[in-house]
Design an enzyme around this catalytic site. Structure first.
Site, PDB file in Angstrom:
ATOM      1  N   ASP A  67       0.821  -1.209   0.000  1.00 48.57           N
ATOM      2  CA  ASP A  67       0.000   0.000   0.000  1.00 48.57           C
ATOM      3  C   ASP A  67       0.860   1.266   0.000  1.00 48.57           C
ATOM      4  OD1 ASP A  67      -2.038  -1.816   0.270  1.00 48.57           O
ATOM      5  OD2 ASP A  67      -2.950  -0.862   2.022  1.00 48.57           O
ATOM      6  N   ASP A  68       0.196   2.377  -0.381  1.00 42.51           N
ATOM      7  CA  ASP A  68       0.686   3.752  -0.192  1.00 42.51           C
ATOM      8  C   ASP A  68       1.775   4.189  -1.175  1.00 42.51           C
ATOM      9  OD1 ASP A  68      -1.095   3.615   1.864  1.00 42.51           O
ATOM     10  OD2 ASP A  68       0.349   3.942   3.477  1.00 42.51           O
ATOM     11  N   HIS A 117      -6.149   3.109  -4.085  1.00 37.29           N
ATOM     12  CA  HIS A 117      -6.066   3.314  -2.635  1.00 37.29           C
ATOM     13  C   HIS A 117      -6.397   4.777  -2.290  1.00 37.29           C
ATOM     14  CE1 HIS A 117      -5.035   2.123   1.369  1.00 37.29           C
ATOM     15  NE2 HIS A 117      -3.868   2.742   1.447  1.00 37.29           N
ATOM     16  N   HIS A 121      -5.543   9.471   0.651  1.00 40.69           N
ATOM     17  CA  HIS A 121      -5.567   8.658   1.871  1.00 40.69           C
ATOM     18  C   HIS A 121      -6.474   9.188   2.987  1.00 40.69           C
ATOM     19  CE1 HIS A 121      -3.636   5.629   4.613  1.00 40.69           C
ATOM     20  NE2 HIS A 121      -3.367   5.031   3.451  1.00 40.69           N
ATOM     21  N   HIS A 211       3.844  -2.238   3.067  1.00 43.43           N
ATOM     22  CA  HIS A 211       3.837  -0.900   2.465  1.00 43.43           C
ATOM     23  C   HIS A 211       5.105  -0.643   1.672  1.00 43.43           C
ATOM     24  CE1 HIS A 211       0.781  -0.619   5.615  1.00 43.43           C
ATOM     25  NE2 HIS A 211       0.275   0.424   4.963  1.00 43.43           N
TER      26      HIS A 211
HETATM   27 ZN   LIG Z   1      -2.706   3.124   3.131  1.00 41.22          ZN
END
Ligand SMILES: [Zn+2]
Length: 244
Positions: A67-68, A117, A121, A211
């Site tokens: 993620d991210d 995603h 955020h 991540h």
């Molecule tokens: Zn995230």
């Protein structure tokens, strides 16, 4: 007297003969019983096609998710995945796709899946319908511009979801995809802790959260080879998540 002895001896011999025949018969029956299961096994293994199908059905998979990103750590993650022949699903932040479009392309060119995603955020439980839509659709547009397809998985930031988030996501053609194993690698607990969390309770179909963006991810990068090597040795393959 001698006749009687001969008769007695003869009777004893015939009894021994009968016992002998019965004993041989029992041994033969025992051998036949023992041979039966072996015969069945041999018959089963003589069908190579069904054996191959059984082996394929028994194959176990783990879904690695990052993620991210993308971020400057993404190429290191990609290099390790490549070394182990592993594919993963990357839930990217739209702002980061805009900043590193070439990394989004690299992720995809390596047969990984790139999914949504959100743009920046936010907690999707606490945004208006209009903000929800722009967070998702702006990210869609930037990913589509790089890869030519619209993501159909959405991972809400921090996994924060509820019925309204699921309903709004579905209205935009998105399936919510969370995880089953949280390494909490973002808190930088140490490489060995990330490894231990990733491997504890892992089973066929587990979704592991890590991540590749959002901060210093050197511990995640350092933990990855051990995670991949161990899971591979346990018979797991690595593939991308389904969004249908
Ligand atoms: Zn995230």
């Amino acid at each position: 007297m001698s006749v009687d002895r001969r008769a007695l001896a003869s009777a004893l011999w015939s009894r021994r003969f009968i016992i002998g025949v019965v004993a041989i018969g029992l041994v033969a029956a025992g051998l036949a019983l023992a041979a039966t299961p072996r015969g069945k096994t041999a018959a089963a293994t003589s069908k190579p096609v069904s054996s191959v199908a059984a082996a394929q059905a028994a194959r176990k998979y783990v879904y690695l998710t990052f993620d991210d990103g993308p971020s400057t750590y993404t190429p290191q993650v990609l290099k390790i995945l490549r070394a182990y022949g592993a594919r993963a699903t990357f839930f990217e932040i739209g702002q980061n796709v805009a900043r590193y479009p070439y990394l989004t392309r690299q992720v995809y060119q390596q047969a990984n899946s790139v999914q949504n995603h959100t743009w920046s955020h936010p907690d999707l439980r606490h945004v208006s319908a209009a903000v929800f839509r722009s967070q998702v659709q702006k990210t869609d547009r930037y990913i589509r511009a790089q890869l030519g397809y619209t993501p159909s998985c959405l991972r809400p930031p921090d996994g924060s979801t509820n019925k309204q988030v699921t309903r709004r996501a579905a209205a935009l053609g998105k399936k919510i995809r969370l995880w089953t194993i949280d390494t909490r690698d973002w808190s930088r607990p140490g490489t060995s802790v990330i490894v231990r969390r990733a491997l504890a309770n892992v089973h066929n179909g587990s979704v592991i959260l890590m991540h590749d963006g959002g901060g210093n991810r050197s511990q995640t990068v350092a933990a990855l080879p051990t995670i991949l090597r161990t899971l591979k040795a346990r018979g797991f393959g690595f593939t991308t998540m389904s969004c249908t």
